[in-house]
Design a protein around this motif. Structure first.
Motif, PDB file in Angstrom:
ATOM      1  N   ILE A 104       0.834  -1.209   0.000  1.00  0.00           N
ATOM      2  CA  ILE A 104       0.000   0.000   0.000  1.00  0.00           C
ATOM      3  C   ILE A 104       0.865   1.254   0.000  1.00  0.00           C
ATOM      4  N   CYS A 105       2.125   1.103   0.381  1.00  0.00           N
ATOM      5  CA  CYS A 105       3.029   2.248   0.295  1.00  0.00           C
ATOM      6  C   CYS A 105       3.579   2.388  -1.130  1.00  0.00           C
ATOM      7  N   TYR A 107       2.260   1.289  -4.082  1.00  0.00           N
ATOM      8  CA  TYR A 107       1.342   1.573  -5.188  1.00  0.00           C
ATOM      9  C   TYR A 107       1.146   3.068  -5.454  1.00  0.00           C
ATOM     10  N   PRO A 108       0.794   3.872  -4.425  1.00  0.00           N
ATOM     11  CA  PRO A 108       0.635   5.303  -4.734  1.00  0.00           C
ATOM     12  C   PRO A 108       1.920   5.943  -5.250  1.00  0.00           C
ATOM     13  N   LEU A 109       3.056   5.496  -4.724  1.00  0.00           N
ATOM     14  CA  LEU A 109       4.319   6.104  -5.151  1.00  0.00           C
ATOM     15  C   LEU A 109       4.719   5.653  -6.551  1.00  0.00           C
ATOM     16  N   ARG A 111       2.571   5.715  -8.931  1.00  0.00           N
ATOM     17  CA  ARG A 111       1.725   6.493  -9.838  1.00  0.00           C
ATOM     18  C   ARG A 111       2.421   7.787 -10.211  1.00  0.00           C
ATOM     19  N   LYS A 113       1.495  10.637 -11.496  1.00  0.00           N
ATOM     20  CA  LYS A 113       1.004  12.003 -11.317  1.00  0.00           C
ATOM     21  C   LYS A 113       0.634  12.358  -9.888  1.00  0.00           C
ATOM     22  N   LEU A 114       0.946  11.485  -8.938  1.00  0.00           N
ATOM     23  CA  LEU A 114       0.591  11.787  -7.555  1.00  0.00           C
ATOM     24  C   LEU A 114       1.231  13.106  -7.097  1.00  0.00           C
ATOM     25  N   PHE A 120       6.994  12.614  -0.347  1.00  0.00           N
ATOM     26  CA  PHE A 120       6.819  11.320   0.321  1.00  0.00           C
ATOM     27  C   PHE A 120       8.041  10.421   0.121  1.00  0.00           C
ATOM     28  N   ASP A 190      -9.423   3.628  -7.728  1.00  0.00           N
ATOM     29  CA  ASP A 190      -8.091   3.162  -7.358  1.00  0.00           C
ATOM     30  C   ASP A 190      -8.105   1.939  -6.464  1.00  0.00           C
ATOM     31  N   PHE A 194      -6.427  -1.516  -7.474  1.00  0.00           N
ATOM     32  CA  PHE A 194      -5.393  -2.127  -6.644  1.00  0.00           C
ATOM     33  C   PHE A 194      -5.690  -3.602  -6.401  1.00  0.00           C
TER      34      PHE A 194
END
Lengths: 304, 306
Positions: A104-105, A107-109, A111, A113-114, A120, A190, A194
């Motif tokens: 979970i850490c 996946y967003p990183l 992406r 365009k986050l 982070f 999202d 995921f």
């Protein structure tokens, strides 16, 4: 043709040079392999020998006066069972937490365009270079009332930065933004993306990081050493330290020792058997999972 | 204004939900302890807590630099690190270069499987194995020396001067195989044409190792060297502490074991502030080392960690 004649002559001369080279390199490799293997075989053979043969040094390569007395003594030791049970618990629960948190850490990183991704990433990477150290971390654990609890064994180190980077790189490389955009048109958010795409497609990297985390949990003693005080919660490595390194053997657990000498011999035999019992699970499974570790190192070495 | 924020973040709120738990984890277990580092500058007592304890400035740092153990602890830490680096760094590279020349795939695989194996043994078991094998009375070392010299040898773990060798070479034994993986991987990506071209020019296999394989490894070697140099002061607590005893202490006391003893290992006289100061000195030196090594390397070559 003169040309082929020349090259054949060259090949003959080369192979003479090379034959020496190959011979030397095979000798070196064989020697190194033996250096690694011999102590392991020696330990294994000692563990299957009699106490007397071990203490008089009769064991050279194969077991002498074969016996399983050492193993009997090990399995009669209550602490070994307690330690095994706790270690399995910490390894399974700890690895589950590690893998979930890492994904979970990551996946967003992963992406593109986050917003504030750089912030982070820095926040996380910086912890690789600097940390609070032993006492401040200990005080935090104490303030959180985590000392001497199961959570002290599974929460610190929940996210390994290098594993997170490996997972992130993998997700970037295997799940293109176009796939996400296509699913978004179909109304996929999202969370759904995921669970339906990222998790199933990341099986390879999940296996790799899970293996790494599991080995760390299985082998670690530092956290238990610092944070646990109740011997019922000790993992195997703490008991191993007491028996192997500090030679504290609970004599009440040794089956009817006839004399002090026999007991001493048995104590040494017990150590050999204990080394085997503690290490065998990993070394037996390891050849089958070797490829995951190799893969993990290669994934980690790619610049992400 | 509000619509601007919505436009920027609205599409991504779910990603931030993913990040909530990881950020909490890093805040609690990594950054909170960093705030706790202030006790290195305070006279910490449990009753007053981290924030309530009075400031004492650099008192504990001065105490460490003037302590009679200071020189010894620092020397031991540096000796062990540099000796470790010198002994354990070249081995995996040479091993990978030689292994790469093996054409018989199954023997290559077998050698790899065996040499990677010790890496998976825990430190506790490794030290246990060493203590059994080097036991002067019942160990392999004891029996061999007795047969050679006729007398029982001294206990290696009780000899301070033997400590660095035991520490370093057991590390080499345990890790040279595993650490070679990254180099073996780099070698398999050497284009076959380079080898063929060298063969056409009449290069022997040895010459190809020196002139084709080794140059191909150099970028990886540089990166690994930066990493190792950056960690020169962070030699591990676990193995040193396990191998330590009162007899070899003069060579085996290093910063991390000293930190433990001052802070947690001395019962009622545990000194949290002093221990934190020593640990912080070590961490700061580490941070400076890795950033400067990285900076230099980026200047000199294109290889850097960030």
């Amino acid at each position: 043709m003169t040309n082929t004649g020349l090259s054949r002559k060259n090949r003959v001369r080369r192979s003479a040079d090379d034959r020496i080279f190959y011979a030397v390199s095979y000798v070196i490799l064989g020697f190194l392999t033996l250096i690694v293997l011999y102590p392991l075989i020696y330990i294994l053979s000692c563990s299957f020998s009699s106490a007397n043969a071990v203490s008089t040094g009769k064991v050279v390569l194969w077991p002498v006066e074969p016996s399983v007395l050492g193993y009997q003594t090990v399995f009669e030791n209550r602490n070994v069972w307690v330690g095994y049970r706790n270690t399995v618990l910490y390894t399974v629960l700890g690895t589950f937490i590690n893998v979930s948190m890492t994904l979970i850490c990551a996946y967003p990183l992963a992406r593109k365009k986050l917003p504030h991704k750089g912030f982070f990433t820095f926040l996380i990477s910086f912890t690789m270079l600097f940390n609070g150290g032993m006492i401040p971390t200990y005080l935090v654990m104490r303030d959180l009332k985590l000392l001497n609890s199961l959570w002290a064994m599974v929460l610190p180190g929940a996210i390994g930065v290098s594993q997170m980077i490996v997972a992130r790189t993998f997700i970037i490389n295997t799940l293109p933004e176009e796939l996400l955009e296509a699913t978004q048109i179909d109304g996929c958010n999202d969370f759904q993306f995921f669970f339906r795409f990222v998790l199933p497609l990341s099986k390879a990297v999940i296996a790799v990081i899970a293996m790494q985390y599991a080995i760390v949990h299985w082998n670690s003693y530092f956290n238990a050493f610092i944070y646990l005080s109740d011997s019922k919660k000790y993992p195997l490595q703490i008991f191993l330290r007491e028996i192997l390194v500090m030679s504290n053997i609970d004599t009440s657990d040794i089956a009817d020792p006839e004399t002090a000498i026999a007991m001493q011999g048995l104590a040494d035999l017990l150590k050999y058997s204990l080394i085997v019992v503690a290490t065998a699970p990993i070394l037996c499974v390891y050849p089958f999972i070797q490829k995951y570790f190799v893969k993990g190192i290669m994934m980690g070495s790619l610049k992400g | 204004m509000l619509s601007k924020i919505r436009k920027k973040y609205g599409r991504y709120w779910q990603l931030y939900v993913f990040l909530i738990l990881p950020v909490i984890y890093f805040a609690i277990f990594q950054y909170w302890p960093m705030f706790g580092l202030q006790i290195a500058f305070k006279k910490f007592t449990i009753t007053k807590g981290i924030w309530g304890s009075p400031w004492v400035g650099l008192k504990y740092f001065r105490k460490f630099f003037t302590a009679y153990q200071f020189r010894n602890v620092l020397t031991n830490t540096l000796t062990l690190s540099f000796y470790s680096l010198l002994a354990s760094f070249p081995f995996p590279i040479l091993f990978a270069l030689i292994l790469n020349t093996v054409e018989h795939q199954r023997s290559k695989k077998l050698v790899q499987t065996i040499t990677y194996m010790p890496h998976f043994i825990s430190v506790v078991v490794l030290v246990g194995i060493m203590m059994q094998i080097f036991h002067p009375m019942i160990g392999l070392y004891g029996h061999v020396m007795k047969n050679l010299t006729g007398t029982m040898p001294g206990d290696l773990f009780a000899k301070p001067e033997a400590f660095p060798h035991l520490y370093v070479w057991s590390g080499v034994w345990q890790n040279f195989g595993y650490n070679s993986i990254i180099y073996i991987a780099a070698l398999t990506s050497v284009p076959a044409e380079l080898h063929e071209a060298a063969q056409v020019d009449g290069a022997s296999r040895f010459q190809r190792v020196v002139h084709v394989d080794f140059p191909a490894l150099l970028p990886t070697v540089t990166i690994m060297l930066i990493l190792r140099m950056g960690h020169i002061m962070s030699i591990g607590f676990e193995k040193t502490y396990l191998m330590q005893n009162s007899l070899n202490l003069s060579r085996s006391e290093i910063i991390s074991t000293f930190v433990y003893k001052i802070g947690l290992g001395s019962g009622a006289s545990n000194d949290y502030s002093y221990s934190t100061a020593i640990g912080m000195f070590n961490s700061v030196v580490n941070l400076l080392l890795i950033t400067s090594v990285n900076w230099i390397s980026r200047r000199v070559s294109e290889n850097s960690l960030w």
